[in-house]
Scaffold this active site. Structure first.
Site, short mmCIF file in Angstrom:
data_model
loop_
_atom_site.label_atom_id
_atom_site.label_comp_id
_atom_site.label_asym_id
_atom_site.label_seq_id
_atom_site.Cartn_x
_atom_site.Cartn_y
_atom_site.Cartn_z
N THR A 12 0.80 -1.12 0.05
CA THR A 12 0.07 0.14 0.12
C THR A 12 0.91 1.11 -0.31
OG1 THR A 12 -1.83 -1.12 1.04
CG2 THR A 12 -1.79 1.21 1.53
N THR A 84 0.92 -4.51 4.32
CA THR A 84 0.64 -4.84 5.53
C THR A 84 0.13 -6.13 5.60
OG1 THR A 84 -1.33 -3.68 5.59
CG2 THR A 84 0.53 -2.54 6.40
#
Length: 323
Positions: A12, A84
């Site tokens: 991300t 993540t």
């Protein structure tokens, strides 16, 4: 002058909006341009790969371990940007692959892309670089101003900036207005040796009431070499009507190693307390004690690729379980 390596893998933090949704687009140099770096720090950038972390698998762990090993030869520390969703798995896997390392490898990422309104990317990356500058050896996750041991980091929130917890171990350190404070860093006892091999033939089974024993037959027939069981509480499973213990014994007789952890996120599995646990110990299964699922799965994959796997499974190597 400190020399660090920034290894980018996507995630991300590197994403940009596309018609199909967020997709990794920024390389390591572009990420670095977004933050302020201390003038006495040289940073070497390398793009190892660029992927959504849901697609990062054991093959990528091995490639990244080689990249970290190469970087540590002439750098004082390494920062890895990573998605993540599977960062806990990758950080745990590299903790074993880089066992005994004498330099820091700091993982970080973000919940929002670099440059997005209210993004946590800039702070997380700047904190990770500053943590690497301290030269504390070991593999860590740096997120939301927390430093978490690589074998204890678990993603516990999907959208919160405070996305990772240190499970069953105090934080290794924090970052505040006065800088980086390592409080309980990893104690390095092993001589360093790159061991990047893994055997991905490990199956993870989360028990539910009524789990059918036939699933163990599938584990055997499918060619798995290891099984991690998320058992109930201290390590319980049912053996009335649907006897799982007999099937575990069968797996062990076929050379499949079985590692048992608790479904409870906090505290340990202790197979010595209840009758069913003692039956499992007699079936030669291994207690994972207070290991996270991420640390247990990656350790079993890694150990199965080493000579004498039981030597590695029987003791804590890099803080993955306590006494």
């Amino acid at each position: 002058m400190k020399k660090l390596a920034l290894l980018a893998t996507g995630g991300t933090i590197a994403c940009r909006e596309t018609p199909e949704g967020l997709s990794p687009a920024l390389d390591a140099r572009e990420l670095l341009r977004e933050i302020h770096i201390s003038g006495d720090t040289e940073i070497v950038c390398r793009d190892v790969f660029s992927m959504d972390s849901s697609n990062i698998q054991p093959e990528e762990w091995t490639k990244l371990a080689h990249a970290c090993d190469e970087a540590m030869r002439d750098c004082d520390g390494v920062v890895v940007t990573h998605g993540t969703d599977t960062m806990g798995y990758t950080a745990a896997a590299l903790s074993y692959m880089l066992l005994g390392q004498k330099k820091p490898v700091i993982f970080t990422g973000s919940q929002l892309p670099m440059g997005a309104p209210f993004s946590d990317a800039e702070t997380n990356l700047a904190c990770a670089i500053e943590a690497a500058r301290q030269g504390v050896p070991g593999t860590y996750v740096c997120f939301h101003r927390k430093l978490i041991l690589g074998t204890r980091a678990v993603k516990t929130h999907t959208t919160s900036f405070d996305a990772f917890d240190s499970v069953n171990r105090a934080l290794c350190g924090v970052i505040d207005s006065e800088g980086v404070h390592f409080r309980q860093p990893l104690e390095i006892t092993e001589p360093y040796c790159l061991r990047p091999e893994v055997d991905s033939r490990v199956f993870l089974l989360k028990l539910i009431p009524g789990t059918h024993p036939d699933i163990m037959d599938y584990v055997l027939k499918a060619g798995y070499r290891g099984l991690v069981i998320e058992a109930f509480g201290l390590g319980g499973l049912h053996y009335i009507r649907r006897n799982l213990v007999d099937k575990l014994r069968m797996l062990r007789e076929h050379g499949i190693r079985v590692l048992v952890v608790s479904q409870c996120m906090y505290e340990k599995a202790d197979l010595s307390i209840y009758e069913v646990g003692n039956q499992m110990l007699k079936a030669d299964v291994i207690s994972g004690k207070d290991m996270t699922t991420e640390a247990a799965v990656t350790k079993l994959m890694w150990a199965l690729a080493q000579e004498n796997p039981d030597r590695w499974l029987s003791r804590s190597l890099c803080g993955e379980f306590g006494a």
